[in-house]
Design a protein around this motif. Structure first.
Motif, PDB file in Angstrom:
ATOM      1  N   GLN A  42      10.431 -17.537  -3.618  1.00  0.00           N
ATOM      2  CA  GLN A  42      11.721 -17.875  -3.018  1.00  0.00           C
ATOM      3  C   GLN A  42      11.780 -17.548  -1.529  1.00  0.00           C
ATOM      4  O   GLN A  42      12.644 -18.069  -0.809  1.00  0.00           O
ATOM      5  CB  GLN A  42      12.843 -17.168  -3.776  1.00  0.00           C
ATOM      6  N   THR A  43      10.870 -16.716  -1.046  1.00  0.00           N
ATOM      7  CA  THR A  43      10.810 -16.440   0.397  1.00  0.00           C
ATOM      8  C   THR A  43      10.565 -17.731   1.158  1.00  0.00           C
ATOM      9  O   THR A  43      11.184 -17.989   2.205  1.00  0.00           O
ATOM     10  CB  THR A  43       9.686 -15.434   0.704  1.00  0.00           C
ATOM     11  N   GLY A  44       9.652 -18.566   0.640  1.00  0.00           N
ATOM     12  CA  GLY A  44       9.383 -19.848   1.273  1.00  0.00           C
ATOM     13  C   GLY A  44      10.612 -20.741   1.278  1.00  0.00           C
ATOM     14  O   GLY A  44      10.895 -21.430   2.269  1.00  0.00           O
ATOM     15  N   ASN A  45      11.355 -20.734   0.180  1.00  0.00           N
ATOM     16  CA  ASN A  45      12.580 -21.540   0.116  1.00  0.00           C
ATOM     17  C   ASN A  45      13.628 -21.051   1.105  1.00  0.00           C
ATOM     18  O   ASN A  45      14.358 -21.860   1.695  1.00  0.00           O
ATOM     19  CB  ASN A  45      13.156 -21.504  -1.303  1.00  0.00           C
ATOM     20  N   ILE A  46      13.723 -19.741   1.293  1.00  0.00           N
ATOM     21  CA  ILE A  46      14.680 -19.189   2.261  1.00  0.00           C
ATOM     22  C   ILE A  46      14.321 -19.620   3.680  1.00  0.00           C
ATOM     23  O   ILE A  46      15.194 -19.991   4.485  1.00  0.00           O
ATOM     24  CB  ILE A  46      14.732 -17.655   2.151  1.00  0.00           C
ATOM     25  N   VAL A  47      13.035 -19.586   4.016  1.00  0.00           N
ATOM     26  CA  VAL A  47      12.581 -20.020   5.340  1.00  0.00           C
ATOM     27  C   VAL A  47      12.932 -21.489   5.567  1.00  0.00           C
ATOM     28  O   VAL A  47      13.482 -21.875   6.610  1.00  0.00           O
ATOM     29  CB  VAL A  47      11.063 -19.803   5.489  1.00  0.00           C
ATOM     30  N   LEU A  62      20.425 -28.259   0.834  1.00  0.00           N
ATOM     31  CA  LEU A  62      20.793 -28.191  -0.582  1.00  0.00           C
ATOM     32  C   LEU A  62      19.556 -28.216  -1.474  1.00  0.00           C
ATOM     33  O   LEU A  62      19.516 -27.551  -2.517  1.00  0.00           O
ATOM     34  CB  LEU A  62      21.702 -29.369  -0.934  1.00  0.00           C
ATOM     35  N   HIS A  63      18.558 -28.940  -1.040  1.00  0.00           N
ATOM     36  CA  HIS A  63      17.281 -29.074  -1.749  1.00  0.00           C
ATOM     37  C   HIS A  63      16.640 -27.705  -1.989  1.00  0.00           C
ATOM     38  O   HIS A  63      15.980 -27.490  -3.008  1.00  0.00           O
ATOM     39  CB  HIS A  63      16.370 -29.951  -0.876  1.00  0.00           C
ATOM     40  N   TYR A  64      16.842 -26.772  -1.038  1.00  0.00           N
ATOM     41  CA  TYR A  64      16.259 -25.427  -1.156  1.00  0.00           C
ATOM     42  C   TYR A  64      17.262 -24.386  -1.640  1.00  0.00           C
ATOM     43  O   TYR A  64      16.880 -23.364  -2.215  1.00  0.00           O
ATOM     44  CB  TYR A  64      15.684 -24.988   0.204  1.00  0.00           C
ATOM     45  N   LEU A  65      18.549 -24.641  -1.399  1.00  0.00           N
ATOM     46  CA  LEU A  65      19.575 -23.687  -1.813  1.00  0.00           C
ATOM     47  C   LEU A  65      19.717 -23.624  -3.328  1.00  0.00           C
ATOM     48  O   LEU A  65      19.844 -22.539  -3.908  1.00  0.00           O
ATOM     49  CB  LEU A  65      20.922 -24.058  -1.183  1.00  0.00           C
ATOM     50  N   VAL A  66      19.684 -24.766  -3.991  1.00  0.00           N
ATOM     51  CA  VAL A  66      19.889 -24.821  -5.436  1.00  0.00           C
ATOM     52  C   VAL A  66      18.853 -23.989  -6.197  1.00  0.00           C
ATOM     53  O   VAL A  66      19.213 -23.190  -7.071  1.00  0.00           O
ATOM     54  CB  VAL A  66      19.915 -26.281  -5.931  1.00  0.00           C
ATOM     55  N   LEU A  68      17.257 -21.423  -5.168  1.00  0.00           N
ATOM     56  CA  LEU A  68      17.551 -20.016  -4.874  1.00  0.00           C
ATOM     57  C   LEU A  68      18.673 -19.498  -5.766  1.00  0.00           C
ATOM     58  O   LEU A  68      18.583 -18.405  -6.341  1.00  0.00           O
ATOM     59  CB  LEU A  68      17.947 -19.859  -3.399  1.00  0.00           C
ATOM     60  N   VAL A  69      19.729 -20.276  -5.887  1.00  0.00           N
ATOM     61  CA  VAL A  69      20.874 -19.875  -6.706  1.00  0.00           C
ATOM     62  C   VAL A  69      20.468 -19.749  -8.170  1.00  0.00           C
ATOM     63  O   VAL A  69      20.818 -18.779  -8.855  1.00  0.00           O
ATOM     64  CB  VAL A  69      22.030 -20.885  -6.552  1.00  0.00           C
ATOM     65  N   PHE A  70      19.694 -20.712  -8.649  1.00  0.00           N
ATOM     66  CA  PHE A  70      19.289 -20.687 -10.052  1.00  0.00           C
ATOM     67  C   PHE A  70      18.266 -19.583 -10.321  1.00  0.00           C
ATOM     68  O   PHE A  70      18.208 -19.064 -11.444  1.00  0.00           O
ATOM     69  CB  PHE A  70      18.742 -22.053 -10.465  1.00  0.00           C
ATOM     70  N   PHE A  71      17.491 -19.221  -9.320  1.00  0.00           N
ATOM     71  CA  PHE A  71      16.578 -18.091  -9.475  1.00  0.00           C
ATOM     72  C   PHE A  71      17.385 -16.810  -9.702  1.00  0.00           C
ATOM     73  O   PHE A  71      17.057 -16.006 -10.581  1.00  0.00           O
ATOM     74  CB  PHE A  71      15.694 -17.952  -8.234  1.00  0.00           C
ATOM     75  N   ALA A  72      18.438 -16.633  -8.912  1.00  0.00           N
ATOM     76  CA  ALA A  72      19.308 -15.458  -9.076  1.00  0.00           C
ATOM     77  C   ALA A  72      19.968 -15.462 -10.457  1.00  0.00           C
ATOM     78  O   ALA A  72      20.057 -14.425 -11.124  1.00  0.00           O
ATOM     79  CB  ALA A  72      20.361 -15.434  -7.977  1.00  0.00           C
ATOM     80  N   SER A 124      12.932 -22.886 -11.433  1.00  0.00           N
ATOM     81  CA  SER A 124      13.234 -21.629 -10.738  1.00  0.00           C
ATOM     82  C   SER A 124      13.974 -20.661 -11.649  1.00  0.00           C
ATOM     83  O   SER A 124      13.713 -19.449 -11.645  1.00  0.00           O
ATOM     84  CB  SER A 124      14.071 -21.911  -9.482  1.00  0.00           C
ATOM     85  N   PHE A 125      14.894 -21.182 -12.437  1.00  0.00           N
ATOM     86  CA  PHE A 125      15.648 -20.366 -13.394  1.00  0.00           C
ATOM     87  C   PHE A 125      14.700 -19.718 -14.404  1.00  0.00           C
ATOM     88  O   PHE A 125      14.786 -18.509 -14.680  1.00  0.00           O
ATOM     89  CB  PHE A 125      16.669 -21.249 -14.101  1.00  0.00           C
TER      90      PHE A 125
END
Length: 239
Positions: A42-47, A62-66, A68-72, A124-125
């Protein structure tokens, strides 16, 4: 003679190996086939998310935010399963996590490219559930879906072995490096199988996870080395 304790195979190296191969395959699958999104790292997605926001590319953000949210959310659900089902008898609670992961990833294999956002969210989930549930191998802290922490621990243990010549610490280092290699093999397999199976490639991960699920029915006797290693590492730090 070392004292033996009754162990559960969810912490065994064999289980971790299959989980790591699966984790590497999932990351390759989402990055190569599902629009260059990292399922695990997810570090790569945050970047990439930050870069997209800076460029005001909201669709790509949005492509990278979703994911991240589902990982959490995956971490939260895994912890809920742990709390609610840790005392069940027929299954280990980690097996329930793996079983849910298999079902979710099997569904992903049916999703067309037009639903990449949903596919990446589900992967990711499921990855988050796995990384939260499986945090030790042979008593050592590890991650089955990413490498940076394992690499740090592997190098740290190797340096400790050079100083002490203790074979237990060398074993610990080799354990981490083996897990990293398993992850790399999984990523390679993912890239290779995509050429033939396209979106169905994720089902290979389902098969690997099913093996892990079955392994966890096995009970084993494991040597009680964790306390010895921790004590030795504390002594090294005091020197």
């Amino acid at each position: 003679m070392k004292h033996k304790i009754h162990g559960q195979m969810s912490d065994s190296f064999l289980t971790a190996a299959f989980l790591s191969v699966s984790g590497g395959l999932q990351d390759a699958y989402t990055y190569i086939f599902r629009g260059k999104v990292f399922a695990n790292a997810q570090t790569g997605n945050i970047v990439l998310l930050s870069q997209s926001i800076a460029e005001k590319n909201w669709h790509l953000a949005l492509h990278y935010l979703v994911p991240l949210v589902f990982f959490a959310l995956g971490i939260a659900v895994s912890e809920f399963v742990h709390i609610k089902y840790r005392k069940i008898q027929k299954f280990h609670w980690r097996q329930l996590v793996v079983l849910n992961e298999i079902i979710l990833l099997f569904v992903v294999g049916f999703l067309p490219l037009e639903l990449n956002l949903l596919a990446n969210a589900i992967v990711s989930f499921s990855c988050a559930m796995q990384v939260q549930a499986f945090r030790k191998v042979n008593g050592y802290a590890f991650a089955s879906t990413m490498c940076i922490g394992n690499m740090r621990s592997g190098v740290e243990s190797l340096c400790a072995y050079v100083k002490t010549k203790d074979k237990k610490i060398l074993h610990k280092s080799l354990c981490y490096w083996a897990i990293i290699i398993m992850f790399a093999i999984g990523a390679g397999l993912g890239g290779y199988f995509i050429k033939f199976f396209n979106m169905r490639t994720i089902w290979v991960s389902c098969g690997l996870l099913f093996v892990s699920f079955m392994i966890m029915f096995i009970k084993e006797d494991v040597p009680e080395i964790e306390k010895d290693v921790r004590k030795l590492e504390k002594d090294i730090k005091k020197q």
